[in-house]
Motif scaffolding. Sequence first.
Motif, PDB file in Angstrom:
ATOM      1  N   LYS A   8       0.820  -1.212   0.000  1.00 41.84           N
ATOM      2  CA  LYS A   8       0.000   0.000   0.000  1.00 41.84           C
ATOM      3  C   LYS A   8       0.853   1.261   0.000  1.00 41.84           C
ATOM      4  CE  LYS A   8      -4.146  -1.719   2.358  1.00 41.84           C
ATOM      5  NZ  LYS A   8      -5.077  -1.468   3.472  1.00 41.84           N
ATOM      6  N   CYS A   9       0.416   2.239  -0.760  1.00 38.04           N
ATOM      7  CA  CYS A   9       0.982   3.589  -0.708  1.00 38.04           C
ATOM      8  C   CYS A   9       0.326   4.311   0.462  1.00 38.04           C
ATOM      9  CB  CYS A   9       0.690   4.314  -2.018  1.00 38.04           C
ATOM     10  SG  CYS A   9       1.434   5.962  -2.137  1.00 38.04           S
ATOM     11  N   TYR A  10       0.989   5.343   0.998  1.00 39.13           N
ATOM     12  CA  TYR A  10       0.377   6.053   2.126  1.00 39.13           C
ATOM     13  C   TYR A  10      -0.896   6.789   1.697  1.00 39.13           C
ATOM     14  CZ  TYR A  10       2.074  10.703   0.698  1.00 39.13           C
ATOM     15  OH  TYR A  10       2.293  11.878   0.020  1.00 39.13           O
ATOM     16  N   SER A  11      -1.096   6.903   0.358  1.00 38.34           N
ATOM     17  CA  SER A  11      -2.309   7.562  -0.148  1.00 38.34           C
ATOM     18  C   SER A  11      -3.472   6.578  -0.317  1.00 38.34           C
ATOM     19  CB  SER A  11      -2.010   8.212  -1.504  1.00 38.34           C
ATOM     20  OG  SER A  11      -1.669   7.218  -2.461  1.00 38.34           O
ATOM     21  N   TYR A  12      -3.301   5.366   0.189  1.00 37.60           N
ATOM     22  CA  TYR A  12      -4.290   4.320  -0.038  1.00 37.60           C
ATOM     23  C   TYR A  12      -5.695   4.741   0.402  1.00 37.60           C
ATOM     24  CZ  TYR A  12      -6.767  -0.128   0.434  1.00 37.60           C
ATOM     25  OH  TYR A  12      -7.691  -1.131   0.346  1.00 37.60           O
ATOM     26  N   PHE A  13      -5.797   5.302   1.603  1.00 35.28           N
ATOM     27  CA  PHE A  13      -7.117   5.638   2.134  1.00 35.28           C
ATOM     28  C   PHE A  13      -7.740   6.863   1.464  1.00 35.28           C
ATOM     29  CE2 PHE A  13      -5.118   3.230   5.621  1.00 35.28           C
ATOM     30  CZ  PHE A  13      -6.030   2.192   5.700  1.00 35.28           C
ATOM     31  N   GLN A  14      -6.946   7.561   0.659  1.00 35.33           N
ATOM     32  CA  GLN A  14      -7.477   8.669  -0.129  1.00 35.33           C
ATOM     33  C   GLN A  14      -7.732   8.246  -1.576  1.00 35.33           C
ATOM     34  OE1 GLN A  14      -4.557   9.280   1.941  1.00 35.33           O
ATOM     35  NE2 GLN A  14      -6.140   9.734   3.464  1.00 35.33           N
ATOM     36  N   SER A  32       3.861   3.677  -4.568  1.00 40.41           N
ATOM     37  CA  SER A  32       3.438   2.798  -5.656  1.00 40.41           C
ATOM     38  C   SER A  32       4.283   3.020  -6.907  1.00 40.41           C
ATOM     39  CB  SER A  32       1.954   3.026  -5.975  1.00 40.41           C
ATOM     40  OG  SER A  32       1.144   2.736  -4.868  1.00 40.41           O
ATOM     41  N   TYR A  33       4.482   4.282  -7.258  1.00 40.94           N
ATOM     42  CA  TYR A  33       5.247   4.619  -8.456  1.00 40.94           C
ATOM     43  C   TYR A  33       6.658   4.047  -8.376  1.00 40.94           C
ATOM     44  CZ  TYR A  33       7.395   7.451 -12.156  1.00 40.94           C
ATOM     45  OH  TYR A  33       8.065   7.858 -13.277  1.00 40.94           O
ATOM     46  N   PHE A  34       7.351   4.285  -7.253  1.00 42.85           N
ATOM     47  CA  PHE A  34       8.752   3.876  -7.169  1.00 42.85           C
ATOM     48  C   PHE A  34       8.909   2.373  -6.982  1.00 42.85           C
ATOM     49  CE2 PHE A  34       9.232   8.398  -6.646  1.00 42.85           C
ATOM     50  CZ  PHE A  34      10.396   8.648  -7.368  1.00 42.85           C
ATOM     51  N   ILE A  35       7.937   1.732  -6.389  1.00 46.70           N
ATOM     52  CA  ILE A  35       7.965   0.268  -6.317  1.00 46.70           C
ATOM     53  C   ILE A  35       7.893  -0.313  -7.724  1.00 46.70           C
ATOM     54  CG2 ILE A  35       6.605  -1.749  -5.651  1.00 46.70           C
ATOM     55  CD1 ILE A  35       5.949  -0.276  -3.032  1.00 46.70           C
ATOM     56  N   GLU A  36       7.008   0.243  -8.532  1.00 48.04           N
ATOM     57  CA  GLU A  36       6.875  -0.227  -9.915  1.00 48.04           C
ATOM     58  C   GLU A  36       8.125   0.096 -10.728  1.00 48.04           C
ATOM     59  OE1 GLU A  36       4.675  -2.109 -11.076  1.00 48.04           O
ATOM     60  OE2 GLU A  36       2.626  -1.605 -10.526  1.00 48.04           O
ATOM     61  N   LEU A  37       8.628   1.328 -10.584  1.00 46.06           N
ATOM     62  CA  LEU A  37       9.804   1.744 -11.338  1.00 46.06           C
ATOM     63  C   LEU A  37      11.013   0.863 -11.005  1.00 46.06           C
ATOM     64  CD1 LEU A  37      11.252   3.746 -13.240  1.00 46.06           C
ATOM     65  CD2 LEU A  37      11.681   5.196 -11.230  1.00 46.06           C
ATOM     66  N   CYS A  38      11.186   0.569  -9.721  1.00 47.64           N
ATOM     67  CA  CYS A  38      12.362  -0.194  -9.304  1.00 47.64           C
ATOM     68  C   CYS A  38      12.286  -1.661  -9.698  1.00 47.64           C
ATOM     69  CB  CYS A  38      12.578  -0.043  -7.801  1.00 47.64           C
ATOM     70  SG  CYS A  38      13.165   1.616  -7.362  1.00 47.64           S
ATOM     71  N   GLN A  39      11.075  -2.168  -9.993  1.00 46.64           N
ATOM     72  CA  GLN A  39      10.992  -3.514 -10.556  1.00 46.64           C
ATOM     73  C   GLN A  39      11.708  -3.541 -11.905  1.00 46.64           C
ATOM     74  OE1 GLN A  39       9.644  -6.064  -8.724  1.00 46.64           O
ATOM     75  NE2 GLN A  39       9.324  -4.474  -7.161  1.00 46.64           N
ATOM     76  N   LYS A  40      11.656  -2.426 -12.621  1.00 41.61           N
ATOM     77  CA  LYS A  40      12.324  -2.324 -13.920  1.00 41.61           C
ATOM     78  C   LYS A  40      13.825  -2.075 -13.751  1.00 41.61           C
ATOM     79  CE  LYS A  40       8.269  -2.529 -15.863  1.00 41.61           C
ATOM     80  NZ  LYS A  40       7.866  -3.755 -16.579  1.00 41.61           N
ATOM     81  N   ILE A  41      14.181  -1.282 -12.737  1.00 43.12           N
ATOM     82  CA  ILE A  41      15.591  -0.939 -12.527  1.00 43.12           C
ATOM     83  C   ILE A  41      16.384  -2.159 -12.070  1.00 43.12           C
ATOM     84  CG2 ILE A  41      17.186   0.454 -11.136  1.00 43.12           C
ATOM     85  CD1 ILE A  41      15.010   2.619 -11.041  1.00 43.12           C
ATOM     86  N   GLY A  42      15.818  -2.920 -11.126  1.00 41.55           N
ATOM     87  CA  GLY A  42      16.485  -4.112 -10.624  1.00 41.55           C
ATOM     88  C   GLY A  42      17.349  -3.840  -9.411  1.00 41.55           C
ATOM     89  N   TYR A  43      17.486  -4.845  -8.547  1.00 37.02           N
ATOM     90  CA  TYR A  43      18.178  -4.615  -7.286  1.00 37.02           C
ATOM     91  C   TYR A  43      19.675  -4.406  -7.478  1.00 37.02           C
ATOM     92  CZ  TYR A  43      20.264  -9.301  -6.886  1.00 37.02           C
ATOM     93  OH  TYR A  43      21.009 -10.424  -7.071  1.00 37.02           O
ATOM     94  N   ARG A  44      20.264  -5.000  -8.515  1.00 37.07           N
ATOM     95  CA  ARG A  44      21.703  -4.806  -8.720  1.00 37.07           C
ATOM     96  C   ARG A  44      22.009  -3.355  -9.097  1.00 37.07           C
ATOM     97  NH1 ARG A  44      22.354 -10.350 -10.993  1.00 37.07           N
ATOM     98  NH2 ARG A  44      23.581 -11.507  -9.463  1.00 37.07           N
ATOM     99  N   ASN A  45      21.223  -2.798  -9.994  1.00 32.47           N
ATOM    100  CA  ASN A  45      21.417  -1.393 -10.357  1.00 32.47           C
ATOM    101  C   ASN A  45      21.194  -0.476  -9.155  1.00 32.47           C
ATOM    102  OD1 ASN A  45      22.098  -1.776 -13.063  1.00 32.47           O
ATOM    103  ND2 ASN A  45      19.959  -1.778 -13.737  1.00 32.47           N
TER     104      ASN A  45
END
Length: 613
Positions: free
Chosen positions: A383-389, A407-420
């Motif tokens: 959940k993002c902290y904006s969930y209840f809104q 939410s945005y950065f969780i999605e973005l970092c799936q593309k970036i990858g943990y090694r990067n």
Amino acid sequence: MSAKRIYFMGGTILFIFTLLILRVAIIQFVPDRSLEEAAFRQRVSSTAIERIRGNILDRNSIPFTNRKEKYSALIKTAYIPQSDTERRRVCEALGVDADILNGVTSKSKPFLIETDKAGHDAVIGLNVEWVSMINSVERYDEGALAKHVMGYINRSDQIGQAGIEKAYEKVLRDNAVFEIGTVTDAAKKPIKGFGYKLKSWSDGNRRLNVKLTLDYHVQRIVEEAMENGGISGAVVVEDVVTGDILAMASMPDFDQNAVERYLDSNDKELFNKATAAYNLGSIFKIIDAAAYFENKETIVIGDIDKSGADGSGSSNGRNENGLGHHGNETGDEYRFFDGYSYGTMPFVYEPYDFGVYDRYHGFDDPDHYYCTGAVDINGLIFKCYSYFQGGHGDVDLEKAFALSCNSYFIELCQKIGYRNLTAMARKFGLGGKTGISEQGVPEASGNLPDMDTYYSSADIANMAIGQGVILATPLQVADMTATIANGGIKNKVNIVDSIVDSSGSIVKQIKKSEGERIISKEASDKIRELMEAVTLNGTGTEAVMGYYGGAGGKTGSAETGSEEIVHAWFAGYFPAAEPRYSVAVFAEDGRLGGKSAAPVFAEIAKGMLEKGY
């Protein structure tokens, strides 16, 4: 006896006699403090009263130590009266209890009683034979600054026990000693009428001082801002251009003259929070942004990258439940921050339970993302902290950064990858020491994930928002921010400048001036735009109240493993157009970085700008 042998013996005797004459001449005409000291101590019983230490100075040679005059009463026991009335009269003048003189006789060693200016003047007015007043300097006073950097000395032997005092003990301890001498008889009993002598001994070497990169006035501004903000935590101010630490403060602090009071305290007053590692929270999104801009050409945006989210074509090390194999697997609960406190919710393997799946729009374009308030990662709901809104709605990178959209950065970092992500964090110095430990100030390394271990998408989600195993110090955060503000060039961090003599001449240079580009100027400029959006219309607007010039920054709220404790951060730089200073504010259990840490940043920036920095 042959003439040759006679000449040899005569020459030897003449040589020895010449040496004796030369030695007598040296003793007679060449000053030798050691001989004077030895002769004095043969006929005088001495008591050391003070060992002089060198000063600890700021970058402009303003002293942090020895700033206040100290007054002491020398009790000349050979002359002490038997009358309790006169003893009480002197003790009242000194402002001490009369019991301090109980058991003191004419055979006792002379000793000192500390007093203040009023006590000094009162005793002078009494004009008593058995008390003399001595003026010296107090090593620390009630207004002392940067206590965790300075450290402290043991009051009994005046040896450094912590901080700069300990690290530079051999430099600051110059072997100048003040002693009180009492002329004694063969039985070492004071001889009345011969009086007392105050002598000073030194090994003849010049007194040395330690010069820091700290700025006395900036340090005072920082500590006053922390007190006004009522925060327990730490602040670090760094010069963006040079890498010099201008201020380092940790609260609550302590009385350097009474360290024993804090040894068993639960408030950890002796602990330097500025160099201790803490959960980082959304401050890590600066690393997310840097990793994105520096790897933009290789990151697959669009359909989910079937080769994995680790940036290397791996399978992320997922098991059937989407959990990692690194020994620190995500548990059965994921805690989320709603803006005020952390709540717990069980991981959900059927997304329809929360209705999230119907609102999930995927991550096909970083400039057009719809935040529903939650993210489904392989059946796990974050959940993002904006969930209840109802979520942040349509956001691009700038808006997501400004609003700190998880939410945005969780999605973005799936593309970036943990090694990067991990590689970029290490470039900025996270997971390693800055180097001030080599200059005498201990520091923690913090913590980053292991580069050689696979992590699940859920682990990457935690990393993206600075949770999980990621730990960093306020010092590291200040330096990370300074690197962004300096166009992507990371400077060597310094807190000690040099060792100087009493005239200010450099005896030994400690500071190292080095710089290395770790990200492109283009990437750093883009991140600055994101950080300035935070203060203009995002979560950090309270960081730019009350002064001109603007600032860039990032807020953070970090979980700690306890639902009751949420740390708050604000990392920023100012002025916005031409950054000179970076500031990291860490507030223990401050909960919201934009509310508890950002106002402290604003007060520091305002105070420095008003003083012409």
